[in-house]
Design a protein around this motif. Structure first.
Motif, PDB file in Angstrom:
ATOM      1  N   PHE A 243       0.836  -1.201   0.000  1.00 57.11           N
ATOM      2  CA  PHE A 243       0.000   0.000   0.000  1.00 57.11           C
ATOM      3  C   PHE A 243       0.871   1.250   0.000  1.00 57.11           C
ATOM      4  N   SER A 244       1.853   1.288   0.898  1.00 54.19           N
ATOM      5  CA  SER A 244       2.698   2.485   1.023  1.00 54.19           C
ATOM      6  C   SER A 244       3.552   2.703  -0.216  1.00 54.19           C
ATOM      7  N   GLN A 245       3.886   1.630  -0.933  1.00 54.89           N
ATOM      8  CA  GLN A 245       4.664   1.764  -2.164  1.00 54.89           C
ATOM      9  C   GLN A 245       3.800   2.252  -3.327  1.00 54.89           C
ATOM     10  N   ALA A 246       2.550   1.811  -3.365  1.00 57.56           N
ATOM     11  CA  ALA A 246       1.687   2.101  -4.511  1.00 57.56           C
ATOM     12  C   ALA A 246       1.246   3.553  -4.584  1.00 57.56           C
ATOM     13  N   ILE A 247       1.352   4.308  -3.483  1.00 57.62           N
ATOM     14  CA  ILE A 247       0.890   5.694  -3.485  1.00 57.62           C
ATOM     15  C   ILE A 247       2.015   6.679  -3.799  1.00 57.62           C
ATOM     16  N   LEU A 248       3.242   6.197  -4.022  1.00 58.83           N
ATOM     17  CA  LEU A 248       4.393   7.076  -4.204  1.00 58.83           C
ATOM     18  C   LEU A 248       4.456   7.653  -5.614  1.00 58.83           C
ATOM     19  N   THR A 249       5.071   8.834  -5.734  1.00 59.68           N
ATOM     20  CA  THR A 249       5.424   9.387  -7.046  1.00 59.68           C
ATOM     21  C   THR A 249       6.944   9.537  -7.094  1.00 59.68           C
ATOM     22  N   THR A 250       7.472  10.728  -6.820  1.00 55.24           N
ATOM     23  CA  THR A 250       8.927  10.912  -6.854  1.00 55.24           C
ATOM     24  C   THR A 250       9.577  10.620  -5.503  1.00 55.24           C
ATOM     25  N   ASP A 251       8.804  10.143  -4.542  1.00 60.18           N
ATOM     26  CA  ASP A 251       9.361   9.772  -3.243  1.00 60.18           C
ATOM     27  C   ASP A 251      10.483   8.753  -3.415  1.00 60.18           C
ATOM     28  N   THR A 252      11.454   8.823  -2.534  1.00 62.29           N
ATOM     29  CA  THR A 252      12.531   7.823  -2.552  1.00 62.29           C
ATOM     30  C   THR A 252      12.338   6.754  -1.499  1.00 62.29           C
ATOM     31  N   VAL A 253      11.473   7.019  -0.515  1.00 60.45           N
ATOM     32  CA  VAL A 253      11.214   6.042   0.555  1.00 60.45           C
ATOM     33  C   VAL A 253       9.724   6.065   0.900  1.00 60.45           C
ATOM     34  N   THR A 254       9.249   4.954   1.454  1.00 62.77           N
ATOM     35  CA  THR A 254       7.897   4.922   1.997  1.00 62.77           C
ATOM     36  C   THR A 254       7.892   5.615   3.350  1.00 62.77           C
ATOM     37  N   LYS A 255       6.714   6.026   3.792  1.00 62.56           N
ATOM     38  CA  LYS A 255       6.593   6.790   5.035  1.00 62.56           C
ATOM     39  C   LYS A 255       5.491   6.178   5.884  1.00 62.56           C
ATOM     40  N   ASN A 256       5.885   5.532   6.984  1.00 58.60           N
ATOM     41  CA  ASN A 256       4.951   4.815   7.845  1.00 58.60           C
ATOM     42  C   ASN A 256       5.290   5.052   9.310  1.00 58.60           C
ATOM     43  N   THR A 257       4.265   5.060  10.147  1.00 58.95           N
ATOM     44  CA  THR A 257       4.492   5.185  11.584  1.00 58.95           C
ATOM     45  C   THR A 257       3.261   4.703  12.334  1.00 58.95           C
ATOM     46  N   ALA A 258       3.423   4.322  13.598  1.00 62.83           N
ATOM     47  CA  ALA A 258       2.286   3.875  14.414  1.00 62.83           C
ATOM     48  C   ALA A 258       2.633   4.002  15.895  1.00 62.83           C
ATOM     49  N   TYR A 259       1.616   4.366  16.682  1.00 61.73           N
ATOM     50  CA  TYR A 259       1.758   4.478  18.134  1.00 61.73           C
ATOM     51  C   TYR A 259       0.526   3.899  18.806  1.00 61.73           C
ATOM     52  N   LYS A 260       0.717   3.529  20.075  1.00 66.52           N
ATOM     53  CA  LYS A 260      -0.425   3.080  20.864  1.00 66.52           C
ATOM     54  C   LYS A 260      -0.517   3.887  22.144  1.00 66.52           C
ATOM     55  N   THR A 261      -1.734   4.081  22.595  1.00 71.29           N
ATOM     56  CA  THR A 261      -1.993   4.776  23.838  1.00 71.29           C
ATOM     57  C   THR A 261      -3.122   4.044  24.547  1.00 71.29           C
ATOM     58  N   GLU A 262      -3.621   4.612  25.643  1.00 64.78           N
ATOM     59  CA  GLU A 262      -4.737   3.996  26.374  1.00 64.78           C
ATOM     60  C   GLU A 262      -5.896   4.963  26.453  1.00 64.78           C
ATOM     61  N   VAL A 263      -7.085   4.440  26.218  1.00 61.24           N
ATOM     62  CA  VAL A 263      -8.324   5.185  26.385  1.00 61.24           C
ATOM     63  C   VAL A 263      -9.288   4.283  27.139  1.00 61.24           C
ATOM     64  N   ASP A 264      -9.762   4.740  28.286  1.00 59.06           N
ATOM     65  CA  ASP A 264     -10.630   3.929  29.141  1.00 59.06           C
ATOM     66  C   ASP A 264      -9.985   2.596  29.501  1.00 59.06           C
ATOM     67  N   GLY A 265      -8.669   2.613  29.656  1.00 59.21           N
ATOM     68  CA  GLY A 265      -7.958   1.391  30.008  1.00 59.21           C
ATOM     69  C   GLY A 265      -7.801   0.411  28.860  1.00 59.21           C
ATOM     70  N   LYS A 266      -8.233   0.790  27.679  1.00 64.94           N
ATOM     71  CA  LYS A 266      -8.125  -0.080  26.508  1.00 64.94           C
ATOM     72  C   LYS A 266      -7.020   0.431  25.583  1.00 64.94           C
ATOM     73  N   GLU A 267      -6.347  -0.499  24.933  1.00 66.29           N
ATOM     74  CA  GLU A 267      -5.296  -0.121  23.996  1.00 66.29           C
ATOM     75  C   GLU A 267      -5.910   0.464  22.726  1.00 66.29           C
ATOM     76  N   VAL A 268      -5.450   1.652  22.362  1.00 63.50           N
ATOM     77  CA  VAL A 268      -5.873   2.305  21.125  1.00 63.50           C
ATOM     78  C   VAL A 268      -4.632   2.545  20.276  1.00 63.50           C
ATOM     79  N   ILE A 269      -4.710   2.182  19.011  1.00 62.18           N
ATOM     80  CA  ILE A 269      -3.575   2.335  18.109  1.00 62.18           C
ATOM     81  C   ILE A 269      -3.916   3.357  17.025  1.00 62.18           C
ATOM     82  N   ILE A 270      -2.959   4.217  16.723  1.00 58.70           N
ATOM     83  CA  ILE A 270      -3.074   5.164  15.616  1.00 58.70           C
ATOM     84  C   ILE A 270      -1.877   4.939  14.703  1.00 58.70           C
ATOM     85  N   ALA A 271      -2.155   4.720  13.425  1.00 55.02           N
ATOM     86  CA  ALA A 271      -1.097   4.439  12.453  1.00 55.02           C
ATOM     87  C   ALA A 271      -1.261   5.346  11.248  1.00 55.02           C
ATOM     88  N   GLY A 272      -0.172   5.580  10.528  1.00 58.39           N
ATOM     89  CA  GLY A 272      -0.255   6.460   9.374  1.00 58.39           C
ATOM     90  C   GLY A 272       0.715   6.087   8.274  1.00 58.39           C
TER      91      GLY A 272
END
Length: 408
Positions: free
Chosen positions: A152-181
């Motif tokens: 997915f990250s490769q298919a959206i590129l144009t003149t980019d030289t690298v893919t760009k990905n990141t992800a973090y997790k936090t807690e909401v109401d004691g439950k694990e919540v993940i946000i990725a991009g």
């Protein structure tokens, strides 16, 4: 704002599909010669959606289709993306093609058409070759895996030289919540927005109105604080999908974990923004400008973007030239309120200007610092409490070469 930073942890692995309930894939359909050029991101269930879009008055058909989904529906379940052609400035045919991409993606995955976003990136002003796109949509088989995320990250590129990905997790109401991009962007980067596409997924439970509020808050200090070349494009957007599968109580500004969520979203957005700035076309260095002591945070960001966006500052950094005069000139023409006699400027740890006048420093040591892959410039104004950051890159011979032959 007090933020429970200790609850935020970096997540490695599946990236855009790391939050619960997401799948993605990228394939080569034939718009490009060999590289991946068609991608889809899909949620198991309809997700709340928020988006920010280019401020260019000329807006591409896919962007208009997606804006309508965000505005009218507040929900999205899939996004179909092609690279290699922007489908911009293509008239009624371009709109028909964008709507057909939306329709065929909905049919492929048996979801409502008004739950599908569309994004395109590439050459402006050329009709989209729909035959490979439509056959490619039929071949899409999204996966909940690292392989699908990478494709997915490769298919959206144009003149980019690298893919760009990141992800973090936090807690909401004691439950694990993940946000990725995942994002793409390399040239024509002068956001509000610019030539970039950003896709952020989370399994947090949050309504679209609150999600839009959070995205707007973080966009101003992340994606809207980068610049590569001052050009604002026709296609670009950041979308956030939140499918609620983490099972937390619905987030809003009065929720005790609201700040945790916004901080995690901010961190994902900032990571992606810095990756885009660092990967500017032909770039060899990331430039970070930090401003303190402005009348407001808004004025501080304005000054920071003025400095990092200056072609003369960019070329000085490329040439390892400690020409601080270019920095102070960019501060002066930023349009922000300043006192020339109160300005302090540092490049790295070296103070080069004190109270608006030259400071004594070692030119040799500073030249060595400027050879590093990341260069930091600090500006202290002594006018107030406002602070801001902006990121960009140096301006190189390769930037000219890449853009002189972009359609070749």
């Amino acid at each position: 704002m007090t933020v429970a930073v200790q609850q935020l942890k970096k997540v490695s692995g599946k990236n855009i599909v790391t939050p619960k309930g997401y799948k993605a894939v990228g394939i080569h359909c034939g718009l490009k010669h060999k590289k991946y050029d068609l991608a889809v991101l899909i949620s198991e269930v309809p997700a709340s959606v928020a988006g920010v879009f280019t401020t260019n008055a000329i807006q591409a058909a896919p962007l208009l289709v997606t804006k309508e989904v965000v505005k009218e529906n507040g929900k999205m379940q899939a996004v179909i993306i092609n690279s290699g052609n922007a489908n911009a400035c293509t008239g009624a045919q371009g709109m028909a093609d964008a709507l057909l991409m939306q329709q065929k993606t909905a049919e492929k995955f048996s979801i409502s058409q008004n739950l599908v976003g569309v994004a395109s990136t590439g050459v402006i002003g050329e009709k989209l070759n729909m035959k490979p796109v439509l056959s490619g949509i039929e071949k899409l088989n999204p996966m909940d895996s690292l392989e699908g995320s990478i494709q997915f990250s490769q298919a959206i590129l144009t003149t980019d030289t690298v893919t760009k990905n990141t992800a973090y997790k936090t807690e909401v109401d004691g439950k694990e919540v993940i946000i990725a991009g995942t994002a793409k962007g390399s040239g024509m980067i002068e956001p509000n927005m610019a030539t970039m596409l950003g896709f952020i997924t989370t399994d947090a439970n949050i309504e679209s109105v609150q999600l839009q509020q959070a995205l707007k808050e973080v966009t101003d200090v992340t994606f809207n604080s980068i610049t590569v070349d001052g050009d604002t494009s026709t296609n670009d957007m950041v979308l956030v999908l939140a499918n609620g599968l983490a099972g937390n109580q619905s987030l809003n500004p009065s929720h005790p974990d609201w700040e945790n969520f916004v901080h995690a979203l901010h961190t994902v957005a900032q990571d992606l923004a810095k990756m885009i700035a660092k990967d500017g076309e032909g770039a060899t260095k990331l430039i970070e400008v930090e401003v303190h002591g402005a009348l407001s945070d808004c004025e501080a960001r304005k000054i920071a973007k003025s400095v990092v966006g200056s072609p003369l500052v960019k070329t000085a950094v490329f040439g390892c030239d400690a020409n601080w005069g270019r920095v102070i000139a960019a501060v002066g023409y930023s349009g922000a309120s300043i006192d020339p006699n109160g300005i302090i400027i540092a490049i790295g740890e070296t103070v080069v200007v004190t109270n608006g006048e030259p400071a004594h420093f070692s030119e040799g040591l500073l030249t060595q610092y400027l050879k590093q892959p990341e260069v930091k410039i600090q500006v202290h104004l002594n006018k107030g409490t406002g602070k801001g950051l902006a990121w960009g890159c140096d301006l190189t011979y390769d930037y000219v070469q890449i853009n002189a032959s972009y359609r070749s």
